[in-house]
Write an enzyme that holds these catalytic residues in place. Structure first.
Site, PDB file in Angstrom:
ATOM      1  N   ARG A  29       0.945  -1.172  -0.013  1.00 42.92           N
ATOM      2  CA  ARG A  29      -0.034  -0.048  -0.355  1.00 42.92           C
ATOM      3  C   ARG A  29       0.902   1.243   0.279  1.00 42.92           C
ATOM      4  O   ARG A  29       1.583   1.222   0.960  1.00 42.92           O
ATOM      5  CB  ARG A  29      -0.706   0.060   1.122  1.00 42.92           C
ATOM      6  CG  ARG A  29      -1.778  -1.593   0.823  1.00 42.92           C
ATOM      7  CD  ARG A  29      -2.898  -0.655   2.497  1.00 42.92           C
ATOM      8  NE  ARG A  29      -3.639  -2.411   2.527  1.00 42.92           N
ATOM      9  CZ  ARG A  29      -4.847  -2.001   1.630  1.00 42.92           C
ATOM     10  NH1 ARG A  29      -5.257  -1.424   1.160  1.00 42.92           N
ATOM     11  NH2 ARG A  29      -5.207  -3.232   1.716  1.00 42.92           N
ATOM     12  N   ASP A  30       0.093   1.965  -0.505  1.00 41.98           N
ATOM     13  CA  ASP A  30       0.868   3.626  -0.977  1.00 41.98           C
ATOM     14  C   ASP A  30       1.732   4.419   0.324  1.00 41.98           C
ATOM     15  O   ASP A  30      -0.232   4.527   1.110  1.00 41.98           O
ATOM     16  CB  ASP A  30       0.517   4.414  -1.809  1.00 41.98           C
ATOM     17  CG  ASP A  30       1.345   5.213  -1.747  1.00 41.98           C
ATOM     18  OD1 ASP A  30       1.826   5.516  -3.497  1.00 41.98           O
ATOM     19  OD2 ASP A  30       1.247   6.247  -1.000  1.00 41.98           O
ATOM     20  N   ILE A  31       2.639   4.987   1.020  1.00 39.03           N
ATOM     21  CA  ILE A  31       2.264   5.870   2.322  1.00 39.03           C
ATOM     22  C   ILE A  31       1.427   6.807   2.106  1.00 39.03           C
ATOM     23  O   ILE A  31       0.828   7.328   3.464  1.00 39.03           O
ATOM     24  CB  ILE A  31       3.853   5.432   2.689  1.00 39.03           C
ATOM     25  CG1 ILE A  31       3.622   6.129   4.171  1.00 39.03           C
ATOM     26  CG2 ILE A  31       4.192   7.220   2.347  1.00 39.03           C
ATOM     27  CD1 ILE A  31       5.153   5.884   4.919  1.00 39.03           C
ATOM     28  N   ASN A  87       4.363   5.983 -13.226  1.00 37.44           N
ATOM     29  CA  ASN A  87       5.130   7.775 -14.586  1.00 37.44           C
ATOM     30  C   ASN A  87       6.163   7.454 -14.646  1.00 37.44           C
ATOM     31  O   ASN A  87       7.516   6.393 -14.205  1.00 37.44           O
ATOM     32  CB  ASN A  87       4.805   8.638 -13.023  1.00 37.44           C
ATOM     33  CG  ASN A  87       3.186   8.679 -12.425  1.00 37.44           C
ATOM     34  OD1 ASN A  87       2.219   9.385 -13.421  1.00 37.44           O
ATOM     35  ND2 ASN A  87       3.127   8.825 -11.264  1.00 37.44           N
ATOM     36  N   VAL A  96       9.914   8.395  -7.255  1.00 39.13           N
ATOM     37  CA  VAL A  96      10.604   6.807  -6.592  1.00 39.13           C
ATOM     38  C   VAL A  96      11.647   6.521  -8.187  1.00 39.13           C
ATOM     39  O   VAL A  96      10.354   5.521  -8.910  1.00 39.13           O
ATOM     40  CB  VAL A  96       9.975   5.892  -5.523  1.00 39.13           C
ATOM     41  CG1 VAL A  96      10.803   4.737  -5.232  1.00 39.13           C
ATOM     42  CG2 VAL A  96       9.741   7.271  -4.485  1.00 39.13           C
ATOM     43  N   HIS A 100       7.585   1.460 -11.279  1.00 40.94           N
ATOM     44  CA  HIS A 100       6.441   0.759  -9.991  1.00 40.94           C
ATOM     45  C   HIS A 100       4.788   1.107 -11.124  1.00 40.94           C
ATOM     46  O   HIS A 100       5.115   2.173 -11.063  1.00 40.94           O
ATOM     47  CB  HIS A 100       5.805   1.716  -8.744  1.00 40.94           C
ATOM     48  CG  HIS A 100       6.431   3.377  -8.622  1.00 40.94           C
ATOM     49  ND1 HIS A 100       7.724   3.352  -8.493  1.00 40.94           N
ATOM     50  CD2 HIS A 100       5.714   4.381  -8.693  1.00 40.94           C
ATOM     51  CE1 HIS A 100       7.486   4.743  -8.026  1.00 40.94           C
ATOM     52  NE2 HIS A 100       6.498   4.793  -8.675  1.00 40.94           N
ATOM     53  N   HIS A 102       0.945   2.050 -10.156  1.00 39.46           N
ATOM     54  CA  HIS A 102      -0.256   2.449  -9.513  1.00 39.46           C
ATOM     55  C   HIS A 102      -1.242   1.689  -9.185  1.00 39.46           C
ATOM     56  O   HIS A 102      -1.567   1.857 -10.989  1.00 39.46           O
ATOM     57  CB  HIS A 102      -0.172   3.972  -9.282  1.00 39.46           C
ATOM     58  CG  HIS A 102       0.890   4.960  -9.054  1.00 39.46           C
ATOM     59  ND1 HIS A 102       0.946   5.446  -7.922  1.00 39.46           N
ATOM     60  CD2 HIS A 102       2.347   5.016  -9.522  1.00 39.46           C
ATOM     61  CE1 HIS A 102       2.806   6.044  -6.884  1.00 39.46           C
ATOM     62  NE2 HIS A 102       2.759   5.806  -8.078  1.00 39.46           N
TER      63      HIS A 102
HETATM   64  P1  5GP Z   1       5.830   7.863  -8.294  1.00 42.37           P
HETATM   65  O1  5GP Z   1       5.515   9.761  -7.768  1.00 42.37           O
HETATM   66  O2  5GP Z   1       7.147   7.816  -7.877  1.00 42.37           O
HETATM   67  O3  5GP Z   1       5.066   7.945  -9.342  1.00 42.37           O
HETATM   68  O4  5GP Z   1       4.812   7.432  -7.187  1.00 42.37           O
HETATM   69  C1  5GP Z   1       6.162   7.523  -5.911  1.00 42.37           C
HETATM   70  C2  5GP Z   1       4.576   6.552  -4.347  1.00 42.37           C
HETATM   71  O5  5GP Z   1       5.672   6.254  -3.290  1.00 42.37           O
HETATM   72  C3  5GP Z   1       4.784   8.345  -3.622  1.00 42.37           C
HETATM   73  O6  5GP Z   1       3.034   7.480  -4.089  1.00 42.37           O
HETATM   74  C4  5GP Z   1       4.421   8.222  -2.418  1.00 42.37           C
HETATM   75  O7  5GP Z   1       3.149   7.769  -2.366  1.00 42.37           O
HETATM   76  C5  5GP Z   1       4.720   6.657  -2.546  1.00 42.37           C
HETATM   77  N1  5GP Z   1       5.561   6.441  -1.157  1.00 42.37           N
HETATM   78  C6  5GP Z   1       7.406   6.358  -1.602  1.00 42.37           C
HETATM   79  N2  5GP Z   1       7.972   6.859  -0.217  1.00 42.37           N
HETATM   80  C7  5GP Z   1       7.357   5.193   0.369  1.00 42.37           C
HETATM   81  C8  5GP Z   1       7.125   4.869   1.703  1.00 42.37           C
HETATM   82  O8  5GP Z   1       8.557   4.704   2.586  1.00 42.37           O
HETATM   83  N3  5GP Z   1       6.521   3.380   1.405  1.00 42.37           N
HETATM   84  C9  5GP Z   1       5.396   3.009   0.578  1.00 42.37           C
HETATM   85  N4  5GP Z   1       4.534   2.110   0.826  1.00 42.37           N
HETATM   86  N5  5GP Z   1       4.922   4.661  -0.221  1.00 42.37           N
HETATM   87  C10 5GP Z   1       5.597   5.709  -0.662  1.00 42.37           C
END
Ligand code: 5GP
Length: 121
Positions: A29-31, A87, A96, A100, A102
């Site tokens: 799950r996303d944080i 993304n 990140v 990944h 979503h």
């Molecule tokens: P992006 O912005 O790269 O498409 O998505 C990265 C996602 O990783 C974001 O939605 C963010 O909330 C999530 N995220 C970042 N750090 C962590 C973490 O330490 N744990 C979890 N579960 N999600 C994270």
């Protein structure tokens, strides 16, 4: 690639609410959830962005979608509908640098996904 926060989650160095694991992928799950259900599905292989995929990664990335559909059925939101997003790069919102998928569900999701402010840019 030296590893991101997702490598630490894979290695259980930091906690996450893991909902699926198999030999090549992990889902958790996303944080900072943007919908009632917000999952992230990652390959265990460290691939920084979609641009860094190699030909041999095609099946692996397809596997992430297979996991999305499996979890949607198991978690009960397959019929209601959900959004999958990957993304690529900073201007697309990637923060990140370990690819990944979503998976967002549990509320009506607007489309198109950009805001008026972004439209003017
Ligand atoms: P992006 O912005 O790269 O498409 O998505 C990265 C996602 O990783 C974001 O939605 C963010 O909330 C999530 N995220 C970042 N750090 C962590 C973490 O330490 N744990 C979890 N579960 N999600 C994270």
């Amino acid at each position: 690639m030296s590893g991101t926060i997702f490598t630490k989650i894979m290695n259980r160095e930091i906690p996450a609410d893991i909902v699926h694991e198999d030999d090549v992928s992990l889902a958790f799950r996303d944080i900072n959830p943007q919908a009632p259900v917000h999952l992230l599905i990652i390959p265990k292989k460290e691939i920084a962005t979609i641009n860094d995929m190699e030909e041999g990664d095609r099946e692996l990335v397809g596997h992430l979608y297979w996991v999305a559909a499996k979890l949607a059925k198991e978690m009960g939101f397959a019929d209601e509908g959900y959004r999958t997003v990957m993304n690529c790069g900073e201007s697309a919102g990637q923060s990140v640098f370990h690819i990944h998928l979503h998976v967002l569900a549990g509320k009506p999701l607007g489309w198109p996904p950009y805001t008026d402010k972004m439209k003017q840019a």
